[in-house]
Design a protein around this motif. Structure first.
Motif, PDB file in Angstrom:
ATOM      1  N   ASN A   5      45.647  31.393  42.071  1.00  0.00           N
ATOM      2  CA  ASN A   5      45.965  30.448  43.146  1.00  0.00           C
ATOM      3  C   ASN A   5      44.928  30.505  44.266  1.00  0.00           C
ATOM      4  OD1 ASN A   5      48.583  29.334  42.225  1.00  0.00           O
ATOM      5  ND2 ASN A   5      49.235  31.459  42.374  1.00  0.00           N
ATOM      6  N   PHE A   6      44.535  31.715  44.621  1.00  0.00           N
ATOM      7  CA  PHE A   6      43.532  31.897  45.669  1.00  0.00           C
ATOM      8  C   PHE A   6      42.219  31.218  45.299  1.00  0.00           C
ATOM      9  CE2 PHE A   6      39.839  34.477  46.974  1.00  0.00           C
ATOM     10  CZ  PHE A   6      39.907  34.322  48.349  1.00  0.00           C
ATOM     11  N   LEU A   7      41.761  31.434  44.080  1.00  0.00           N
ATOM     12  CA  LEU A   7      40.475  30.882  43.646  1.00  0.00           C
ATOM     13  C   LEU A   7      40.520  29.360  43.542  1.00  0.00           C
ATOM     14  CD1 LEU A   7      39.432  33.512  40.939  1.00  0.00           C
ATOM     15  CD2 LEU A   7      38.475  33.229  43.235  1.00  0.00           C
ATOM     16  N   GLN A   8      41.646  28.814  43.085  1.00  0.00           N
ATOM     17  CA  GLN A   8      41.751  27.366  42.951  1.00  0.00           C
ATOM     18  C   GLN A   8      41.697  26.660  44.311  1.00  0.00           C
ATOM     19  OE1 GLN A   8      41.700  25.454  40.059  1.00  0.00           O
ATOM     20  NE2 GLN A   8      41.085  27.454  39.253  1.00  0.00           N
ATOM     21  N   MET A   9      42.070  27.388  45.358  1.00  0.00           N
ATOM     22  CA  MET A   9      42.047  26.822  46.722  1.00  0.00           C
ATOM     23  C   MET A   9      40.987  27.503  47.577  1.00  0.00           C
ATOM     24  SD  MET A   9      44.483  24.604  46.423  1.00  0.00           S
ATOM     25  CE  MET A   9      44.916  24.124  48.092  1.00  0.00           C
TER      26      MET A   9
ATOM     27  N   GLU B  76      36.655  35.862  55.370  1.00  0.00           N
ATOM     28  CA  GLU B  76      37.127  37.251  55.320  1.00  0.00           C
ATOM     29  C   GLU B  76      37.810  37.538  53.979  1.00  0.00           C
ATOM     30  OE1 GLU B  76      36.680  36.285  59.629  1.00  0.00           O
ATOM     31  OE2 GLU B  76      37.510  35.262  57.885  1.00  0.00           O
ATOM     32  N   LEU B  77      38.688  36.629  53.551  1.00  0.00           N
ATOM     33  CA  LEU B  77      39.392  36.829  52.285  1.00  0.00           C
ATOM     34  C   LEU B  77      38.442  36.733  51.091  1.00  0.00           C
ATOM     35  CD1 LEU B  77      42.828  34.991  52.690  1.00  0.00           C
ATOM     36  CD2 LEU B  77      42.392  37.441  52.574  1.00  0.00           C
ATOM     37  N   ILE B  78      37.464  35.855  51.176  1.00  0.00           N
ATOM     38  CA  ILE B  78      36.507  35.701  50.078  1.00  0.00           C
ATOM     39  C   ILE B  78      35.683  36.977  49.914  1.00  0.00           C
ATOM     40  CG2 ILE B  78      34.487  34.427  49.262  1.00  0.00           C
ATOM     41  CD1 ILE B  78      35.699  31.937  50.661  1.00  0.00           C
ATOM     42  N   VAL B  79      35.239  37.570  51.031  1.00  0.00           N
ATOM     43  CA  VAL B  79      34.511  38.845  50.956  1.00  0.00           C
ATOM     44  C   VAL B  79      35.435  39.947  50.432  1.00  0.00           C
ATOM     45  CG1 VAL B  79      33.303  40.624  52.287  1.00  0.00           C
ATOM     46  CG2 VAL B  79      32.889  38.203  52.771  1.00  0.00           C
ATOM     47  N   ASN B  80      36.696  39.922  50.834  1.00  0.00           N
ATOM     48  CA  ASN B  80      37.669  40.881  50.306  1.00  0.00           C
ATOM     49  C   ASN B  80      37.788  40.761  48.793  1.00  0.00           C
ATOM     50  OD1 ASN B  80      38.284  41.969  52.774  1.00  0.00           O
ATOM     51  ND2 ASN B  80      40.136  40.756  53.092  1.00  0.00           N
ATOM     52  N   PHE B  81      37.796  39.527  48.311  1.00  0.00           N
ATOM     53  CA  PHE B  81      37.874  39.283  46.868  1.00  0.00           C
ATOM     54  C   PHE B  81      36.692  39.917  46.145  1.00  0.00           C
ATOM     55  CE2 PHE B  81      36.222  36.576  43.410  1.00  0.00           C
ATOM     56  CZ  PHE B  81      37.221  36.782  42.471  1.00  0.00           C
TER      57      PHE B  81
ATOM     58  N   ILE C 268      36.970  43.056  43.284  1.00  0.00           N
ATOM     59  CA  ILE C 268      36.468  43.016  41.903  1.00  0.00           C
ATOM     60  C   ILE C 268      35.211  43.872  41.740  1.00  0.00           C
ATOM     61  CG2 ILE C 268      37.439  40.705  41.570  1.00  0.00           C
ATOM     62  CD1 ILE C 268      34.516  39.648  41.510  1.00  0.00           C
ATOM     63  N   ASP C 269      34.787  44.505  42.837  1.00  0.00           N
ATOM     64  CA  ASP C 269      33.651  45.430  42.806  1.00  0.00           C
ATOM     65  C   ASP C 269      32.366  44.732  42.348  1.00  0.00           C
ATOM     66  OD1 ASP C 269      32.471  47.834  43.268  1.00  0.00           O
ATOM     67  OD2 ASP C 269      33.357  48.892  41.568  1.00  0.00           O
ATOM     68  N   ALA C 270      32.130  43.549  42.902  1.00  0.00           N
ATOM     69  CA  ALA C 270      31.024  42.699  42.449  1.00  0.00           C
ATOM     70  C   ALA C 270      29.653  43.315  42.688  1.00  0.00           C
ATOM     71  CB  ALA C 270      31.103  41.340  43.142  1.00  0.00           C
ATOM     72  N   TRP C 271      29.508  44.180  43.723  1.00  0.00           N
ATOM     73  CA  TRP C 271      28.197  44.772  44.001  1.00  0.00           C
ATOM     74  C   TRP C 271      27.820  45.824  42.954  1.00  0.00           C
ATOM     75  CZ3 TRP C 271      31.035  42.714  47.973  1.00  0.00           C
ATOM     76  CH2 TRP C 271      30.339  41.882  48.860  1.00  0.00           C
ATOM     77  N   ARG C 272      28.785  46.631  42.575  1.00  0.00           N
ATOM     78  CA  ARG C 272      28.497  47.677  41.579  1.00  0.00           C
ATOM     79  C   ARG C 272      28.623  47.173  40.150  1.00  0.00           C
ATOM     80  NH1 ARG C 272      31.560  53.009  41.971  1.00  0.00           N
ATOM     81  NH2 ARG C 272      33.380  51.627  42.004  1.00  0.00           N
TER      82      ARG C 272
END
Length: 407
Positions: free
Chosen positions: A307-311, A318-323, A327-331
């Protein structure tokens, strides 16, 4: 002693597929004779041997007699008197019950070549119903060969339903179920695998969570006038399977729509970020089948954050960076790469969405803005220590993303 090539390699060659593995049946021999010829026995009590040079499997011709429940309750007879026909009649489908002699002649007692031409998946004999694993195998073959027009014979589907009705599927180990499901997911049309299992009533025993998804989607669609999320699920699995063979992607993209069968209260706004309730179903399925950890993770992320991604256009930076942090996107940048095929599935709900942009591409663009922001980006590194470093990184990333989004 006579040796015959059997099974899938003959089927694949006749269909024009590349042959990867070859299996052999040995008629008129004994374990002692095989060992004398330097073959290595796979199991002490099982008549399968490894060729000393080719390392291919050679099995003594055998018969099976049901003695118990499930796929392990069999008594084997592998005396040298067992004929080739005795061995082949115990196999699942006619297209898998052909043999080839040393001269290249096809031996076809059960009309496998005819069924290949007719594009039909047909059981060899009534003993088909003695092995519950065959329900999954037939579903997998249907998924693998459906693009060629193959279908399941009515009597074979009836026997599959009979196996399910007797609850024999409950005796299958999680490892067996996941192994067949993994192959089904990696087939040409993996959605067919689940559709076949539904048609023979196997889902309730093997995947009760997906069975619940079926029923709930049906009720929501017909009685509450909601979108048919089951259709979304199958369509997405079919679509993504045309562009990638990745198991994690196929599994997760299929299960993500489970999040839609639960309504979200507008008062409980936190669930628009990560929705825990449908994730419990995904976790239950994955743990029971002992799904690999990373495959589980991707499925949980896509379902919980659906739901979050669809919207995402309406979400705060702030929430997008939290996401990205969660998901540990940097590592683990490969996780973000697995989201590249995501779409906006409910475009009617998004008014300001740019044309021809997909959710996957948008996520990648967003992350590219902030991925290189590190400690080296600080004006004065000495001003921050411990948790302050983490907080400053977060602030800079949110700021950069806000600037990019406001352009």
């Amino acid at each position: 002693m006579k040796i015959y090539l059997v099974g899938g390699s003959i089927r694949d060659r006749l269909l024009g597929f590349p042959v990867h593995d070859r299996d052999w049946v040995v008629v008129g021999s004994t374990p002692e004779k095989m060992l004398k010829k330097k073959y290595q026995q796979v199991g002490r009590d099982f008549p399968v041997f490894i060729h000393p040079k080719t390392h291919e499997e050679y099995a003594l011709a055998r018969t099976e007699k049901k003695h118990g429940f499930g796929y392990t309750g069999f008594l084997f007879n592998f005396s040298p008197k067992i004929t080739l026909k005795d061995d082949l009649i115990r196999r699942d489908l006619t297209i898998n019950a052909m043999a080839q002699d040393n001269y290249g002649n096809i031996i076809d007692f059960f009309n496998g070549k005819r069924d290949l031409k007719k594009r039909v998946l047909r059981h060899v004999s009534s003993s088909f119903q003695e092995d519950p694993l065959r329900v999954l195998r037939v579903a997998r073959f249907a998924a693998t060969l459906s693009h060629l027009g193959f279908y399941i014979a009515k009597k074979t589907l009836f026997l599959m339903k009979l196996i399910c009705m007797r609850k024999e599927l409950l005796y299958l180990t999680p490892e067996r179920v996941w192994n067949e499901t993994k192959k089904g997911l990696c087939s040409r049309n993996p959605h067919i695998y689940f559709q076949v299992l539904h048609s023979c009533n196997a889902l309730i025993y093997l995947f009760p969570e997906i069975s619940f998804f079926y029923k709930k989607s049906f009720l929501c669609h017909f009685f509450m006038n909601q979108k048919n999320f089951l259709r979304y699920s199958f369509f997405e699995l079919s679509r993504v399977s045309r562009v990638t063979n990745n198991l994690d992607i196929r599994f997760a993209y299929f299960l993500q729509f489970i999040s839609q069968i639960y309504s979200i209260s507008k008062l409980n706004i936190k669930n628009y970020f990560f929705y825990e309730k449908p994730v419990l179903l995904v976790k239950s399925l994955c743990r029971r089948l002992k799904v690999p950890k990373e495959t589980q993770k991707i499925a949980i992320f896509l379902c919980g954050f659906h739901n979050f991604l669809q919207m995402i256009e309406l979400q705060s930076s702030e929430l997008i960076v939290n996401f990205f942090n969660i998901i540990d996107a940097w590592r683990k940048p490969d996780r973000l790469n697995k989201l590249i095929y995501l779409n906006f599935y409910y475009k009617d709900d998004l008014k300001n969405l740019k044309k021809n942009i997909t959710l996957g591409k948008l996520l990648k663009s967003m992350f590219s803005i902030i991925k290189n922001i590190s400690i080296n980006s600080f004006v004065n590194k000495n001003l921050f220590k411990g948790i302050e470093i983490k907080n400053e990184l977060y602030r800079l990333r949110v700021k950069a993303l806000n600037i990019w989004r406001n352009k």
